[in-house]
Design a protein around this motif. Sequence first.
Motif, PDB file in Angstrom:
ATOM      1  N   ARG A  25     -74.186  56.003  87.138  1.00  0.00           N
ATOM      2  CA  ARG A  25     -73.478  56.753  86.098  1.00  0.00           C
ATOM      3  C   ARG A  25     -72.013  56.336  86.025  1.00  0.00           C
ATOM      4  N   PHE A  26     -71.489  55.945  87.173  1.00  0.00           N
ATOM      5  CA  PHE A  26     -70.101  55.482  87.212  1.00  0.00           C
ATOM      6  C   PHE A  26     -69.919  54.315  86.245  1.00  0.00           C
ATOM      7  N   TRP A  27     -70.852  53.364  86.271  1.00  0.00           N
ATOM      8  CA  TRP A  27     -70.689  52.183  85.435  1.00  0.00           C
ATOM      9  C   TRP A  27     -70.785  52.525  83.949  1.00  0.00           C
ATOM     10  N   VAL A  28     -71.623  53.510  83.637  1.00  0.00           N
ATOM     11  CA  VAL A  28     -71.707  53.939  82.233  1.00  0.00           C
ATOM     12  C   VAL A  28     -70.354  54.474  81.768  1.00  0.00           C
ATOM     13  N   THR A  29     -69.776  55.331  82.586  1.00  0.00           N
ATOM     14  CA  THR A  29     -68.492  55.923  82.205  1.00  0.00           C
ATOM     15  C   THR A  29     -67.400  54.872  82.107  1.00  0.00           C
ATOM     16  N   ILE A  30     -67.379  53.974  83.083  1.00  0.00           N
ATOM     17  CA  ILE A  30     -66.350  52.924  83.068  1.00  0.00           C
ATOM     18  C   ILE A  30     -66.488  52.075  81.809  1.00  0.00           C
ATOM     19  N   GLU A  31     -67.739  51.764  81.460  1.00  0.00           N
ATOM     20  CA  GLU A  31     -68.006  50.984  80.262  1.00  0.00           C
ATOM     21  C   GLU A  31     -67.460  51.708  79.028  1.00  0.00           C
ATOM     22  N   LEU A  32     -67.799  52.986  78.940  1.00  0.00           N
ATOM     23  CA  LEU A  32     -67.343  53.795  77.807  1.00  0.00           C
ATOM     24  C   LEU A  32     -65.821  53.795  77.731  1.00  0.00           C
ATOM     25  N   ALA A  33     -65.182  54.056  78.882  1.00  0.00           N
ATOM     26  CA  ALA A  33     -63.721  54.141  78.905  1.00  0.00           C
ATOM     27  C   ALA A  33     -63.093  52.786  78.577  1.00  0.00           C
ATOM     28  N   LEU A  34     -63.685  51.713  79.087  1.00  0.00           N
ATOM     29  CA  LEU A  34     -63.123  50.384  78.826  1.00  0.00           C
ATOM     30  C   LEU A  34     -63.205  50.028  77.344  1.00  0.00           C
ATOM     31  N   TYR A  35     -64.380  50.247  76.754  1.00  0.00           N
ATOM     32  CA  TYR A  35     -64.518  49.958  75.327  1.00  0.00           C
ATOM     33  C   TYR A  35     -63.527  50.782  74.518  1.00  0.00           C
ATOM     34  N   ALA A  36     -63.425  52.052  74.883  1.00  0.00           N
ATOM     35  CA  ALA A  36     -62.505  52.930  74.149  1.00  0.00           C
ATOM     36  C   ALA A  36     -61.068  52.446  74.309  1.00  0.00           C
TER      37      ALA A  36
ATOM     38  N   LEU B 160     -71.191  52.606  69.526  1.00  0.00           N
ATOM     39  CA  LEU B 160     -70.083  52.673  68.575  1.00  0.00           C
ATOM     40  C   LEU B 160     -69.479  54.068  68.388  1.00  0.00           C
ATOM     41  N   LEU B 161     -70.308  55.047  68.081  1.00  0.00           N
ATOM     42  CA  LEU B 161     -69.746  56.372  67.794  1.00  0.00           C
ATOM     43  C   LEU B 161     -69.007  56.994  68.986  1.00  0.00           C
ATOM     44  N   PRO B 162     -69.613  56.979  70.191  1.00  0.00           N
ATOM     45  CA  PRO B 162     -68.854  57.545  71.323  1.00  0.00           C
ATOM     46  C   PRO B 162     -67.534  56.823  71.579  1.00  0.00           C
ATOM     47  N   VAL B 163     -67.555  55.500  71.404  1.00  0.00           N
ATOM     48  CA  VAL B 163     -66.318  54.750  71.665  1.00  0.00           C
ATOM     49  C   VAL B 163     -65.240  55.142  70.660  1.00  0.00           C
ATOM     50  N   ILE B 164     -65.630  55.283  69.385  1.00  0.00           N
ATOM     51  CA  ILE B 164     -64.639  55.722  68.380  1.00  0.00           C
ATOM     52  C   ILE B 164     -64.143  57.119  68.726  1.00  0.00           C
ATOM     53  N   THR B 165     -65.067  57.983  69.085  1.00  0.00           N
ATOM     54  CA  THR B 165     -64.706  59.355  69.441  1.00  0.00           C
ATOM     55  C   THR B 165     -63.660  59.374  70.550  1.00  0.00           C
ATOM     56  N   LEU B 166     -63.922  58.587  71.567  1.00  0.00           N
ATOM     57  CA  LEU B 166     -63.056  58.613  72.740  1.00  0.00           C
ATOM     58  C   LEU B 166     -61.764  57.823  72.499  1.00  0.00           C
ATOM     59  N   GLY B 167     -61.838  56.760  71.670  1.00  0.00           N
ATOM     60  CA  GLY B 167     -60.678  55.878  71.533  1.00  0.00           C
ATOM     61  C   GLY B 167     -59.659  56.310  70.503  1.00  0.00           C
ATOM     62  N   THR B 168     -60.007  57.218  69.616  1.00  0.00           N
ATOM     63  CA  THR B 168     -59.123  57.548  68.501  1.00  0.00           C
ATOM     64  C   THR B 168     -57.771  58.097  68.952  1.00  0.00           C
ATOM     65  N   ALA B 169     -57.815  59.075  69.848  1.00  0.00           N
ATOM     66  CA  ALA B 169     -56.557  59.687  70.281  1.00  0.00           C
ATOM     67  C   ALA B 169     -55.652  58.641  70.926  1.00  0.00           C
ATOM     68  N   GLY B 170     -56.262  57.780  71.746  1.00  0.00           N
ATOM     69  CA  GLY B 170     -55.490  56.734  72.409  1.00  0.00           C
ATOM     70  C   GLY B 170     -54.872  55.781  71.391  1.00  0.00           C
TER      71      GLY B 170
END
Lengths: 307, 346, 343
Positions: A94-105, A174-184
């Motif tokens: 699960r760690f790698w999933v989160t890291i992937e998500l955060a990195l893409y974002a 795509l959608l989760p990354v946009i969700t997470l990356g927008t504020a940044g």
Amino acid sequence: MTVYIIRRILQLIPVLLGVTVLVFLLMHLTPGNPAQLMAGENAPPEMVAQIENRLGLNDPLPVQYFDYVVGVVQGDLGTSMRYNTPVIDEVAPRFWVTIELALYATVLSIFLGLIAGIISAVRQYSVADVSIMIVALFGLSMPNFWLGLMLMQWFSINLGWFPPTGWGSPEQILLPVITLGTAGAAIIARMTRSSMLEVISQDYIRTARAKGVKERIIIYKHALKNALIPVVTVVGLQFGALLAGAVLTEEVFAINGMGRLLVDSIMNRDFPVVQACILIISVVFVVVNLLVDISYKFLNKRIDLND
Amino acid sequence: MSQKKELLKINNLKQYFPIKGGVLGRTVNNVKAVDDVSFTIYEGETVSVVGESGCGKSTTGRAILRLDDPTDGTIEFDGTDLLSLNKKEMRKMRKDLQIIFQDPYASLNPRMTVRQTLNEAMEIQSAVPRDERNDRIAELMETVGLQPHQADRFPHEFSGGQRQRIGIARALSVNPKLIVCDEAVSALDVSIQAQVLNLLKKFQNEWNLTYLFIAHDLGVVRHISDRIIVMYLGKIVEIGDTKSIFENPQHPYTKALLSAIPVPDPEKKTERIFLQGDVPSPIDPPTGCRFHTRCPFATDKCAEEVPELRNEDYMTDGHAAACHYIKAIESGEHQPTRETSKVRDV
Amino acid sequence: MSDEKILEVKDLRTSFFIEGNEIKAVDGVTFDVPKGKTLGIVGESGSGKSISALSILQLIDSPGEIVGGEINFKGQNLLDYSEAQMRKVRGNQISMIFQEPMTSLNPVYTIGQQIREALKIHRGLDKKDGTEKSIELLELVGIPSPRKRVTQYPFELSGGMRQRVMIAMALACNPELLIADEPTTALDVTIQAQILELIKELQDEMGMSVVMITHDLGVVAETCDYVAVMYCGKVVEYADVKTLFKNPRHPYTVGLLNSLPRSDVDQEELIPIEGTVPAPHEMPDGCRFAPRCPFATDLCHSELPNLDDVGEGEQVRCWIYTDEWDGDPEVKVYEPEKRTSED
């Protein structure tokens, strides 16, 4: 340089110890007995006592803490109380999933934020600048779970372009990354804009103009490299915020990442898993910030890291 | 000289600033900003400290007001050892010891009117009874050439020269004995600078004020000073009355410094001594005479022995220079060891 | 006046537009620079001297704008040039150095990279040739161990060394005109002497013309052949340097000389100019200097005098030297004996 890195790594030790102490105490001072939880609500007291004994829950707190830290140093994060499996096996995938998500974002927010910020600064007070800043303000003010739900509603349910949940395929990502990356992206755009505006008014930009350098090269070569210095700090801090934001994003899109695991484990009082999650997130955060500090050296030659 | 009252006496003043470094962040070295400086200022005179950046002139001024705590030495003001005072006693002492900074804007609170600023100064020092303060403010404003009604304005409503006058008014508001002027006129345009200089001279005559003038502009210094101290890399290289320093400089550094000033007279021939390179770092200052790395007259002895301030028989009283060879250079016996001077063609 | 002029600035106007107001920073400035000579532009803060200099290379940033006049460089009006044509002039035929050596170099690039840039733009030199030429230039401006310096960053150099680098950069393409905007104001006096000497030597060697912007009359006397004195956006006096110091005509020039504390002579007292420079939005209608001028008459307060010829190559903007003068006909603007007790 090496001295600096060694010193910074040494400085990490007390920080991380502090984190373990806090997490450890917090979990032990909250009401609810994990042994009871593991044994089941109607289990006989002997069974609960036996489990407590096995887990060392009867030992004095400092002893429990010491055992915990010794385990961590040896790579043993304990055993999940709920699944009865080594915590490391639960957390790792699960760690790698989160890291992937955060990195893409992060990549998305740097990319969008830099471009928007540069356009804004170069065309200060233009329609483009004002529009970008308004969009950025929205991006900043929107809670990301709400943005996630809205994106899901539009693109998954109404238009059917993307699957609403899960993780793995590009469509799912795509959608989760946009969700997470927008504020940044919004924060980086604002930071880049103000930093660029400050740099553009510096004497050395005038020197470059006086040399006959083209305006485009002045922006990308002379101004941007200097303007990036404060932006990098923000990116580092932003990465921490992304890890936190990942918890909500993972819930919304039903992604099996560490954020969901953390929430579930807190609900279930699965101490070792919670401790492991927080410890790992802290380590990642601290390491990212160390990398940010070191990257200064490459951006700004003036910072003498040995000092 | 001898019957004059000693107002400020500085003995062996040292001001080191530590440099931290290494894995543990220990003090690895010191910036020796001021290194063993002694001098005396008599009541009613103006003494200027001159030198280039890094010579320690501003640090000396700050140390006297204990804005930094000196590393070593004594500062005796009007018979009291300032370094032995605690914070409260020192605050009281500041009534007699005022400072005017280079940037008047940075040293005035932007949210306070001039009246509030002056009131506060008098309040802290309880120098003037409350009911007399408004009269005193009006008087001060007029003295420094401003309108009394302007006292209710904020600093940003004034020009640079006017703000410097406010800085002077604030310093004067508590009837000090000594005013340290730290580059007080350096930021001003020459026409305004002349106004402020004349003002400072006027107050000195009227109230027997004493000035310690810290400046890099030697024209200003020549105009305002009775005596001059020339500093280089934390040490005094020459001290003397204004006339002696300007007309009969002894130390090679003083000579080079004076010769480097551009003279506002295109028909005047001047011999210019060009110094090689930059001022060395005060972290590891050169051994012996600190000027030896750039001095046209340097020998091996200069690199080894620290020269003391000395007065030779042909020099005026109180004029002294820290150089092994002043007499030999004066007589022509000791010639330059490197080529550095050049006559400017007209 | 038979000398060839490399630069002729005529009625230059540069304004700043702030909140709907026009602030005329440079208000009809006229001067010229004879080939191979140095023109000093002297004035106090707010006189518009630096804005004039930046206007020559059209380096005025928004909200500033050149609103009129001519800048003739070798007979061509630079104000007719496109931005692309101007870029070919900047750093090539006309170079500029600035007041603050500490901040005028880009902190994130090496000295070599920064000098090379101009050589690449205007001469098409590649990295290798550019580096060799940079080393040559650093040697020319008297920087020790230039081979090491090209790889260093600006923070590794002292202020004086950085100004030398700025000069090396400016000279990279053998400019015909060098504009030096207060090049030594931020430097210590012994370093100032080195830099001024360097500029002079290089000028003699390369035959370039120089515009020296400064507030320091000492620097003017030492380095310039001709001087334009500016006050409130206008040139009030133009003369060759000896005439200006021996026989200053404008009351403002006289005021400057009288208020200057000198290091070379003893002065009884300084005679300051009374009052302060008027704020940009409250410029007087008549002569800008009238409110501070000891000789001002009604005429001075109501009407602006022209910059008129008063002698061989001398111009002054003052009613006293015109037939319209309505004050004391015997007025003595400059009395040198009033200034010094010795000399």
